[in-house]
Motif scaffolding. Sequence first.
Motif, PDB file in Angstrom:
ATOM      1  N   VAL A 340     -13.963  62.306  48.477  1.00  0.00           N
ATOM      2  CA  VAL A 340     -14.116  60.978  47.875  1.00  0.00           C
ATOM      3  C   VAL A 340     -12.836  60.563  47.172  1.00  0.00           C
ATOM      4  O   VAL A 340     -12.408  59.398  47.265  1.00  0.00           O
ATOM      5  N   GLN A 341     -12.206  61.488  46.485  1.00  0.00           N
ATOM      6  CA  GLN A 341     -10.950  61.169  45.798  1.00  0.00           C
ATOM      7  C   GLN A 341      -9.899  60.695  46.796  1.00  0.00           C
ATOM      8  O   GLN A 341      -9.161  59.732  46.532  1.00  0.00           O
ATOM      9  N   ALA A 342      -9.824  61.349  47.950  1.00  0.00           N
ATOM     10  CA  ALA A 342      -8.853  60.945  48.963  1.00  0.00           C
ATOM     11  C   ALA A 342      -9.158  59.559  49.494  1.00  0.00           C
ATOM     12  O   ALA A 342      -8.244  58.759  49.759  1.00  0.00           O
ATOM     13  N   ALA A 343     -10.460  59.236  49.660  1.00  0.00           N
ATOM     14  CA  ALA A 343     -10.836  57.909  50.154  1.00  0.00           C
ATOM     15  C   ALA A 343     -10.487  56.826  49.141  1.00  0.00           C
ATOM     16  O   ALA A 343     -10.021  55.737  49.504  1.00  0.00           O
ATOM     17  N   VAL A 344     -10.715  57.129  47.863  1.00  0.00           N
ATOM     18  CA  VAL A 344     -10.360  56.168  46.811  1.00  0.00           C
ATOM     19  C   VAL A 344      -8.852  55.959  46.774  1.00  0.00           C
ATOM     20  O   VAL A 344      -8.347  54.831  46.676  1.00  0.00           O
ATOM     21  N   LYS A 345      -8.117  57.047  46.876  1.00  0.00           N
ATOM     22  CA  LYS A 345      -6.654  56.953  46.825  1.00  0.00           C
ATOM     23  C   LYS A 345      -6.116  56.198  48.029  1.00  0.00           C
ATOM     24  O   LYS A 345      -5.161  55.416  47.926  1.00  0.00           O
ATOM     25  N   ARG A 346      -6.742  56.395  49.170  1.00  0.00           N
ATOM     26  CA  ARG A 346      -6.278  55.752  50.396  1.00  0.00           C
ATOM     27  C   ARG A 346      -6.482  54.243  50.361  1.00  0.00           C
ATOM     28  O   ARG A 346      -5.640  53.477  50.833  1.00  0.00           O
TER      29      ARG A 346
END
Length: 678
Positions: A340-346
């Motif tokens: 989820v963190q990667a999706a938010v950052k992306r």
Amino acid sequence: MLTALAVCASACQTAQRPASMFPAATAPTLTSSAQAPVPVQQQAPHAPQEGTPKPTQVPVQPTTETKAPASSTPAPSTQSPPQESPSAPPSSDPVDDLIAHVEKDFQAGLDAYQLGHTEVAKQDFDNAVNVLLESNLDVRSDDRLEKEFDRIVDRINHLDVGSMESDSEAQKSEPAPIDETNGITPSADAKVIAKAQAEIKSTHSDLPLMMTDQVAGFISYFSNRGRGTFERAFARSGRYHDMMVKILKEEGVPQDLIYLAQAESGFHPLAVSRAGARGIWQFMGSRGRGYGLQRSLWVDDRQDPEKSTRAAARHLKDLYAQFGDWYLAMAAYNSGPGTVQAAVKRTGYADFWELYRRNVLPKETRNYVPIILAVTIMAKNLSQYGFDDVNMDSPVPFDSVVINYPVDLRLVADCVNSTPAQLQELNPSLLRLTTPKEGTFELHLPVGTRDDYQTAISAIPKDMRLWWRYHKVQPGETLASIARSYRVTANSIAGENQLEDTDLESDARLIIPVSPSKYAVSDTLTYSRRITRYKVHVGDTVETVAENLGVPAQMVRRWNGLRNGDSLRGRKVLAVHLPVTHGSEGASTVKSTGHTTASASKGKTKTIQTATAKPARARAEDERPSEQASVLRHKVKSGETLYSIATSYNTTVAALKRYNGDIAVLRPGMVLIVQPSR
């Protein structure tokens, strides 16, 4: 042309410059008014309910600085790298070294297990696990070590090392419902959307509720094709509802998170997903360890309803503190906070529906939140969806006793007049019919039986509580018939129960001193490394072959790749390793005729009475002591002692020892020379 080139150059430079602010977006096909998602810089989290942790800003901010492409060449360093000495040996990877050590111990245990030396195997397996846990490296901080730990533990548990019961008597896992519902994408029904839209306005929940086409689609699914799944889960929730709500409240998280458990496992403690998540709250092994859920060869805390609820509440609380949004916290519970963190950052958006619309989350996670919302809405409006006739199960009361010794649940059942199945249900964290061999364990008993258990178990020696049993005398039973059914001697039963009269009263409870070798793969047995081919006869079963060859039935199954059960249908030949008698090298073979057995001992070969298993109807005569010769040979059976054998042949223990090399320990399958008294 110059003008065109200038325009192109300007366009390329603009395309490479990331935007500092993302445009507002809407949730996917919302059927109700909802606030548009805000980029990470501006978005406020859903307001937490009373008692919930205050949100913290998601530690991700879209940058306005141009990033170099991943494939670009790094700028040259102003310092020259240090030159390595050509004679210096290459440095080893400590993680690789540790895994190699673990694999060595595991393989040693596997070799011992294949030969039936379970105590040796357990020691090697314990060493493999302990090397990982006691190293200076943190297992949870390295993916390779986490995977190695989970793989080793799962393989050891699959082997069922040291269990006295067959695999059919171990805890049976259930498929997790979330696997099935996550794999579908139901379509929304206009009538369902309208109905749910009206109900959601009057539904009170301490979780934020939102109606979208995806939520409506799963409401349609659970109202029709998935109706049974919802119905069974909601009924079972009654067993744990009060306990779970209390823990969720104590941990300061929304109490309606209980419906996450309904969607995940259907409130089944033994639910296991295809990915290996386990228990009511579907913890993966590594994540569970981080919240205090322990695993061993005997116990898995992920299957403990109370412990796993406490761990899940704390995990969800941590996720909310990280993301500041319950939808994102639930998504991270499913796929991991890193995903989820990667999706938010992306994307730059800390909003579940925006991540859904942009398709940057796994499919299972995209469905996960709508499933939980659908279940929550339906559980709070049962009559509107036709579930008003579903009754919740009642909580199952129980007594608890903390024990520091291993005990078989079958003996516990004898002590409290219960059944092993009922005790397994009360103790779902137990992986087998036995409690842990070391440490303490909180044993749950049927309510009102604690004192009965303490009184009954005190009569059984601590080191025999895995083997001995209680027996309730039935009308018509005799001491001899009971002894035969447990394969022990009547004298041993009479001795343990201090019986002076062989007449038994109905309903009397007797202690049965069962030999460990009847149930377990005994480590006192040594098996020949040479394979013996046994020809299967009509009427043979796994049990009859094992009994007559003097080996445990579990070993016969293991050597021949047989599943649980007793049938040998379709089998013409079995491969076995015969027991090695005291002082021999185990060069025992069954001749191809199947009629005699040769046993090599001290360089001499003697022909003895066959140890070949015969049909059941022929065994009764074989079991009678032969009186046709002055020197007899007796094959030791489970539960027999030197005294019982000497008594049956009208001889003495001293005589048996004298003719058999001063033997002190008997093993099933041994052949003793007997000189009856005249």
